[in-house]
Design a protein around this motif. Sequence first.
Motif, short mmCIF file in Angstrom:
data_model
loop_
_atom_site.label_atom_id
_atom_site.label_comp_id
_atom_site.label_asym_id
_atom_site.label_seq_id
_atom_site.Cartn_x
_atom_site.Cartn_y
_atom_site.Cartn_z
N GLY A 4 61.05 50.20 -6.93
CA GLY A 4 60.23 49.62 -7.98
C GLY A 4 60.99 49.18 -9.21
O GLY A 4 60.38 48.79 -10.20
N GLN A 5 62.35 49.21 -9.17
CA GLN A 5 63.12 48.71 -10.33
C GLN A 5 62.72 47.28 -10.63
O GLN A 5 62.54 46.88 -11.77
N HIS A 6 62.59 46.46 -9.58
CA HIS A 6 61.95 45.16 -9.69
C HIS A 6 60.60 45.25 -8.97
O HIS A 6 60.52 45.83 -7.89
N TYR A 7 59.58 44.68 -9.58
CA TYR A 7 58.25 44.84 -8.99
C TYR A 7 57.38 43.59 -9.10
O TYR A 7 56.36 43.48 -8.41
N GLU A 8 57.75 42.63 -9.94
CA GLU A 8 56.95 41.42 -10.04
C GLU A 8 57.05 40.62 -8.74
O GLU A 8 58.09 40.61 -8.08
N LYS A 9 55.97 39.91 -8.40
CA LYS A 9 55.93 39.17 -7.14
C LYS A 9 57.11 38.22 -7.01
O LYS A 9 57.70 38.09 -5.93
N LYS A 10 57.47 37.55 -8.11
CA LYS A 10 58.56 36.58 -8.04
C LYS A 10 59.90 37.23 -7.76
O LYS A 10 60.86 36.55 -7.39
N LEU A 11 59.98 38.55 -7.93
CA LEU A 11 61.23 39.26 -7.67
C LEU A 11 61.25 39.96 -6.32
O LEU A 11 62.33 40.23 -5.79
N VAL A 12 60.10 40.26 -5.76
CA VAL A 12 60.04 41.06 -4.53
C VAL A 12 59.49 40.28 -3.34
O VAL A 12 59.34 40.83 -2.25
N HIS A 13 59.20 39.00 -3.51
CA HIS A 13 58.53 38.23 -2.46
C HIS A 13 59.36 38.15 -1.18
O HIS A 13 58.80 37.94 -0.10
N ALA A 14 60.67 38.32 -1.27
CA ALA A 14 61.52 38.20 -0.09
C ALA A 14 61.16 39.22 0.98
O ALA A 14 61.38 38.97 2.17
N HIS A 21 59.88 32.02 -4.24
CA HIS A 21 60.27 31.99 -2.83
C HIS A 21 61.79 31.87 -2.69
O HIS A 21 62.39 30.91 -3.18
N TYR A 22 62.37 32.81 -2.01
CA TYR A 22 63.79 32.73 -1.65
C TYR A 22 64.05 31.46 -0.84
O TYR A 22 65.06 30.78 -1.01
N GLN A 23 63.11 31.12 0.02
CA GLN A 23 63.23 29.94 0.85
C GLN A 23 63.39 28.67 0.01
O GLN A 23 64.11 27.74 0.38
N HIS A 24 62.73 28.62 -1.15
CA HIS A 24 62.82 27.45 -2.01
C HIS A 24 64.22 27.27 -2.57
O HIS A 24 64.72 26.14 -2.69
N VAL A 25 64.86 28.37 -2.92
CA VAL A 25 66.22 28.30 -3.44
C VAL A 25 67.15 27.71 -2.38
O VAL A 25 67.95 26.80 -2.67
N ILE A 26 67.02 28.20 -1.16
CA ILE A 26 67.89 27.75 -0.09
C ILE A 26 67.57 26.30 0.29
O ILE A 26 68.47 25.49 0.53
N GLU A 27 66.29 25.97 0.35
CA GLU A 27 65.89 24.60 0.69
C GLU A 27 66.48 23.61 -0.31
O GLU A 27 67.01 22.55 0.07
#
Length: 447
Positions: free
Chosen positions: A59-69, A328-334
Motif C-alpha cells: 500500500g505504499q502506492h495505492y492510487e489507481k494510476k499507480l497500481v493499475h498494472a 495505463h502502463y500499456q499507454h506508456v509503452i504504446e
Amino acid sequence: MLMPITIDHLVDEQIQLANATSRPLYLIIVATKPCYIKLASLILALSRNGSAFLAIDVGQHYEKKLVHARHELQYEHLISVYLNVRGDLLGRTAELAERVNWLYLYLKNRQFKGQAIPVISGDTSTAGMFPILWYFKTRLRSIHVEAGLRSFSPFIRQQIPDSFSEILDMQRERQGWNMIQDEPFPEAADTRLASVCSQLFFTPVSLNTQNMLREGTDSKDIHQVGSLSADALSLIMKEPVETSVFDVYPFLSEGRWLRIDIHRRENISYQVLSELFKAIQELCGKGVRIVIVVSNALNKGIRTLGLENVWAALQQQEGVRVTPLWTHYQHVIEFMRSPHCQGIYTDSGGLQEETQVLDIPCITCRYSTDRPETILHVQNNILVPPSSASLISSSLEFILENGRSIFTNSDKLLYGKDVGDRIAGILGEYNPLPVPAMQDIFDDSVL
C-alpha cells in the motif's frame, strides 16, 4: 488508520501447500508502481510452478494510476493480503513495523509451520525496511530481487561543463566514473538496506553483481538473472490495446513529441524546476513539441516551491502540452513504440531499462544513474544533468536533431528474457538458512 485486508481462502491454500511440502512460504512484497510492473512475471511464474507464496500488497502506492498494472498484467486475482500502509516516509515506516508484527501473528494463527521468506524488489522504502523488520521479528533473512543497484556518475557536481560535447565525452570515458553513495535519495540507501538482512540476491547485470561482490557478498548467494522489466514489456505487449493512448490524448498523434516526466526528490527543487521550465520554453520556441507528464511529486513541488505562476505561463507556451500521470502502463509503452515519440527525458530508473529493451534512445535528467550499463555497455542512454536551462536546452536540441548517430544498442538482450521463470526456478529449489535448532519461528518465547 486502515486495517489490513486478507483473502483468507487464498492464504490458507498456500499455507497448506507450504506445510505439506515442507518448503518455504514466499512473501512477495509489492509496494510501489515499479513493483506492480516488475513483479508480475515472477508472481505468475510462481503460480505456474506450484511454489507456495503470498502476494502481499503493502500500500505504499495505492492510487489507481499507480497500481493499475496489477490489473493490466493479469495477476490481481493472486494478491491475498493488503497491508494498507499509508503515510509519509517516516510515518509509513512506523506503520510498516506494526504491520510486520500483524503479519507474523496472522500467519501464526493460520497454522503456518515453516519458514516465511520475504521477496522484495528494487530500492523502495518498503524494500529497505521490510527485510530488517522481518529479520528482527523472525530471525529470517529475505530475498532481494534487483539487488546491486548503485549510482555512478562521470561528473563532479561543482564542475559541470557548459557544452553538450564535453558532457557526452565524459560519459563515454569509462575510467572517469565514480560511485555516488547518496543518489538518488532515499533510494540509494533503501537498496543497500534491502540487502543487509537478505541472504539470496538476484542481480540484473554484471555491474550489479560486481557491486555486490565488492561489498562482501558471497558469490554463491548471487544469481545474475536479468531484469524483470524485460518480462513486463513482453507481457504488456501481448495484451490487446483496449483504448489507445492516442484516443485518450489525441494531440499526441499530431507530429512528434518529447515526453518529459520528473519525480525524483533531488529534482523537485526550485533551482532544478525553474531551469527545466526555462529550457522547455526555449526548446518549444525552436519548434520542439513537448508533453509533460505530471507526477504527484512534480505537482506537489510546483505548489510548495511557489512556482504556480511560472507553471501556468509554461502551459500557455505553444508546443507544450501537460497531462496527468498515465494510468495505463500499456499507454506508456504504446507511445514510446510509436513514430510520434521523438524521445524520453526522464529521471526514472525503470524507464532507462524499458527504453533499452525497446531500443528507444533515453535521455536521463540526473547527474548520476543507477543503470550505468545503459551508457557504459550499450550507449542507449545519455545523462543530461539539470544544472542550467542553457545546458538542458542545447543538449536536448542536439540529441533530438542527431538522434541515432550518438546512440548505439549493441546488446538487445542486456536485461535477459524469461527472468521471472528463472527466478521462480531457483526459488523452487532454494533452502533458506536454518534458524537455530528446535526453535519455532512463530513462538515469541524463543525469539
